[in-house]
Design an enzyme around this catalytic site. Structure first.
Site, PDB file in Angstrom:
ATOM      1  N   HIS A   1     -50.411  27.533  17.829  1.00  0.00           N
ATOM      2  CA  HIS A   1     -49.578  28.105  18.888  1.00  0.00           C
ATOM      3  C   HIS A   1     -49.889  27.492  20.245  1.00  0.00           C
ATOM      4  O   HIS A   1     -49.014  27.206  21.042  1.00  0.00           O
ATOM      5  CB  HIS A   1     -49.800  29.618  18.966  1.00  0.00           C
ATOM      6  CG  HIS A   1     -49.193  30.336  17.813  1.00  0.00           C
ATOM      7  ND1 HIS A   1     -49.473  31.641  17.513  1.00  0.00           N
ATOM      8  CD2 HIS A   1     -48.299  29.928  16.890  1.00  0.00           C
ATOM      9  CE1 HIS A   1     -48.786  31.998  16.451  1.00  0.00           C
ATOM     10  NE2 HIS A   1     -48.072  30.982  16.059  1.00  0.00           N
TER      11      HIS A   1
ATOM     12  N   GLU B   1     -35.172  16.164   1.911  1.00  0.00           N
ATOM     13  CA  GLU B   1     -36.538  16.408   2.374  1.00  0.00           C
ATOM     14  C   GLU B   1     -37.527  16.640   1.233  1.00  0.00           C
ATOM     15  O   GLU B   1     -38.672  16.991   1.464  1.00  0.00           O
ATOM     16  CB  GLU B   1     -36.587  17.560   3.390  1.00  0.00           C
ATOM     17  CG  GLU B   1     -35.916  18.832   2.953  1.00  0.00           C
ATOM     18  CD  GLU B   1     -35.896  19.882   4.065  1.00  0.00           C
ATOM     19  OE1 GLU B   1     -36.619  19.772   5.062  1.00  0.00           O
ATOM     20  OE2 GLU B   1     -35.136  20.854   3.898  1.00  0.00           O
TER      21      GLU B   1
ATOM     22  N   ASP C   1     -40.871  17.288   5.921  1.00  0.00           N
ATOM     23  CA  ASP C   1     -41.144  17.765   4.567  1.00  0.00           C
ATOM     24  C   ASP C   1     -41.172  16.631   3.561  1.00  0.00           C
ATOM     25  O   ASP C   1     -41.955  16.658   2.619  1.00  0.00           O
ATOM     26  CB  ASP C   1     -40.097  18.815   4.154  1.00  0.00           C
ATOM     27  CG  ASP C   1     -40.448  20.175   4.730  1.00  0.00           C
ATOM     28  OD1 ASP C   1     -41.606  20.586   4.581  1.00  0.00           O
ATOM     29  OD2 ASP C   1     -39.579  20.814   5.354  1.00  0.00           O
TER      30      ASP C   1
ATOM     31  N   CYS D   1     -33.461  13.722  10.898  1.00  0.00           N
ATOM     32  CA  CYS D   1     -33.759  14.759  11.889  1.00  0.00           C
ATOM     33  C   CYS D   1     -35.231  15.187  11.849  1.00  0.00           C
ATOM     34  O   CYS D   1     -35.623  16.110  12.545  1.00  0.00           O
ATOM     35  CB  CYS D   1     -32.839  15.961  11.704  1.00  0.00           C
ATOM     36  SG  CYS D   1     -33.029  16.748  10.099  1.00  0.00           S
TER      37      CYS D   1
HETATM   38  C1  PEP Z   1     -37.997  18.189   8.182  1.00  0.00           C
HETATM   39  O1  PEP Z   1     -38.529  18.676   7.181  1.00  0.00           O
HETATM   40  O2  PEP Z   1     -38.143  17.002   8.523  1.00  0.00           O
HETATM   41  C2  PEP Z   1     -37.163  19.018   9.068  1.00  0.00           C
HETATM   42  C3  PEP Z   1     -36.462  18.504  10.048  1.00  0.00           C
HETATM   43  O3  PEP Z   1     -37.166  20.356   8.837  1.00  0.00           O
HETATM   44  P1  PEP Z   1     -38.321  21.367   9.323  1.00  0.00           P
HETATM   45  O4  PEP Z   1     -39.273  20.594  10.178  1.00  0.00           O
HETATM   46  O5  PEP Z   1     -37.615  22.463  10.028  1.00  0.00           O
HETATM   47  O6  PEP Z   1     -38.915  21.789   8.015  1.00  0.00           O
HETATM   48 MG    MG Z   2     -37.918  20.638   6.502  1.00  0.00          MG
END
Ligand code: PEP
Ligand code: MG
Length: 583
Positions: free
Chosen positions: A193, A439, A463, A510
């Site tokens: 955090h 992912e 992920d 992303c």
């Molecule tokens: C990812 O897994 O790269 C992703 C963008 O999703 P999150 O980080 O929300 O798991």
């Molecule tokens: Mg993810």
């Protein structure tokens, strides 16, 4: 003599200042027996300490800057709620009375009880809650022992570098309010955090330097590089001059970067790029606007569910989505359906069904698995997304898909929801694009089949790397294995991009890798042209990509994929980045 320390840089920036050592973990918790007569006085002392700890938290809450992201106040609110909860405010009083022991010992006993309960839960999210419980208990213990707090309070912290074993979210806010130059902690990781808050509040910070307080003293000059995770104590005049120069350059670079806001995102050989933003809450749109991003490539909607007493209704979803759409003024909004579970656990009372606790939540019922198993969670969101699609360009993105059956199940469900809306004469965009997060390795390997059924793919490297390399993304002990350049990871990214291109559908990335200046040129060389990232990384990414030639990068990346040793790989990566303007 100068000393150098290395830790985990969690918030960029260069800080120079005097060290201010917080020795807060040495809290006296020796047990004393009480006479029955002295119990009321001890209870009063405990209540006074609770009140003092509460005042501290309320002050921190009042000091949160107006433009700070909302998660900053959420952390503080959680601590206030914990402090008010009977397990911390009432139970210790019962222990004082029944066992005739002092307040510190009673509180410590209650801490041990809570740790036992949390510890038996084997849950990543609850593990972070233990840190919160400890922070709150420590603040009460400090209030019980007036002498434990350093003589000089936060009003003396201006311009200093705070060095502590650990810091609470409230400390972090207080530090920003009092203008600290930076901070260093002995414990903590990238996703703690405190680290998240440091990034949100823009305080240069390094965590995870065990025992640093043994080697430095308050008042010694320190320099801190939050990007490299490096601290220098008592630097020589020459080193100091060097750091001051770097600090000046960093400010200058920021100014330079802002000149790129209106520059077209196109490579030297004419490849058009799309640089979009990842957002988590509606307020993030402001940051997106500041850098002129191409809409939202990932809207993580989990925040609508967390810290809530009930599941958000269709109307609540709809209201938020249309508000975000309005602020986007015609730019595309990619809404990811709820990726709950794993590190974003839903409060058990919110779910329709009672479920046994997962042994390994990251591999359990998370993301689309949870949504498909619980229509009460999923359907209101689907309806709201579709209804909002009548108000502006929306793409729907599905997380954690692993096989075609899940894709088909989602599309079937979506079709049913569409039919219901048609029957009710409610407007929606009939051709709203639907895409998959890629992912997990299975999705990347099956990308061609995914691409046949869907309108776009979005690679989630956070992920994808976790599952490919079998490393828990929030465990700092295996952080050293988190390698976006691992050939297996690169191969899966390439397979996904190639599959998208073959089917003629867009592929975005992303995950954090899409905004990491060390790797963005590699991604361009692999064929990626759509990048989505936190808004504060967009200009730096743009600068690196518009000064590159994709044709050259393609050849270099081919060599990278065929490199036989990590040394060869590193040499090629250095070459790829050699002509990039320095970040
Ligand atoms: C990812 O897994 O790269 C992703 C963008 O999703 P999150 O980080 O929300 O798991
Ligand atoms: Mg993810």
């Amino acid at each position: 003599m100068s000393l150098m320390f290395n830790g985990i840089g969690v918030s960029r920036g260069i800080a120079i200042g005097d060290a201010y050592l917080l020795r807060r973990n040495q809290i006296d918790v020796t047990s004393r027996s009480l006479t029955k007569k002295s119990v009321p006085t001890e209870v009063r002392r405990f209540k006074r300490a609770l009140k003092a700890a509460r005042v501290q938290l309320l002050t921190a809450r009042d000091n949160i800057p107006k433009d700070a992201p909302s998660d900053v106040s959420a952390f503080i609110e959680t601590h206030i709620l914990m402090l008010d909860d009977g397990v911390l405010s009432q139970r210790p009083i019962e222990i004082i009375k029944s066992e005739l022991i002092n307040a510190e010992a009673a509180l410590q006993q209650q801490r041990e009880e809570l740790i036992k309960v949390f510890g038996s839960m084997e849950d990543v999210y609850l593990a972070t809650r233990i840190d919160d419980v400890n922070h709150v208990i420590d603040s009460v213990l400090r209030a019980l022992d007036d002498g434990a707090e350093p003589a000089e309070g936060p009003e003396h912290w201006k311009g200093q570098i705070i060095v502590a074993d650990d810091l609470t979210p409230a400390d972090t806010v207080t530090m920003q309010h009092h203008g600290v130059a930076g901070f260093i902690t002995e414990t903590g990781g990238q996703l703690s955090h405190t680290a998240i808050l440091a990034r949100s509040l823009g305080i240069p910070a390094i965590v995870g330097i065990p025992n640093i307080r043994k080697y430095i003293n308050s008042g010694e000059v320190l320099t801190l590089d939050g990007r490299l995770g490096m601290v220098l104590a008592e630097p020589t005049d020459q080193m100091l001059a060097n750091f001051k120069r770097q600090q000046k350059e960093t400010k200058q670079k920021k100014r330079e970067l802002s000149k790129l806001i209106d520059t077209e995102a196109i490579t030297l050989d004419g490849v058009k790029l799309k640089l979009s933003a990842n957002i988590e809450i509606e307020e993030d749109i402001k940051a997106l606007k500041r850098v002129n991003a191409n809409g939202v490539g990932l809207y993580r909607t989990e925040f609508l569910y967390l810290n809530q007493e009930t599941i958000p209704t269709e109307q609540e979803h709809f209201k938020v989505y249309t508000k975000v759409l309005r602020s986007l003024k015609g730019e595309t909004l990619t809404i990811r359906t709820a990726d709950l579970g794993a590190d974003k656990q839903l409060d058990s009372q919110l779910s329709m069904r009672e479920r046994p606790l997962a042994h390994n939540p990251a591999m359990g019922l998370r993301g689309i698995r949870l949504c498909l198993s619980d229509p009460s969670l999923f359907l209101p969101q689907l309806r709201a997304i579709l209804r909002a699609s009548a108000r502006g360009p929306i793409r729907m993105l599905i997380p954690m898909l692993t096989n075609i059956a899940e894709v088909d199940q989602c599309l079937k469900l979506l079709e049913q929801v569409k039919q219901n809306l048609r029957d009710e004469n409610i407007e929606f965009d009939e051709s709203m694009p639907v895409g998959a997060m890629v992912e997990v390795p299975a999705a990347a390997i099956s990308a061609a089949q995914f691409a046949e059924r869907l309108d776009f793919l979005s690679i989630g490297t956070n992920d994808l790397i976790q599952y490919t390399l079998a490393i828990d993304r929030i465990d700092d002990q295996v952080d050293y294995l988190y390698d976006p350049m691992h050939p297996a990871v690169l191969q899966l990214i390439k397979t996904t991009i190639d599959a998208g291109q073959k089917s003629g559908i867009p592929v975005t990335m992303c995950g954090e890798m899409a905004g990491d200046s060390r790797y963005v040129r590699v991604l361009l060389g692999l064929g990626l042209t759509e990048f989505s990232m936190p808004p504060n990384l967009i200009l730096e990414t743009k600068r690196s990509l518009i000064s590159a030639r994709r044709s050259t990068l393609k050849k270099q990346v081919n060599a990278l994929l065929n490199a036989n040793t990590s040394e060869d790989q590193k040499a090629i990566l250095d070459k790829i980045n050699a002509s990039a303007p320095e970040s």
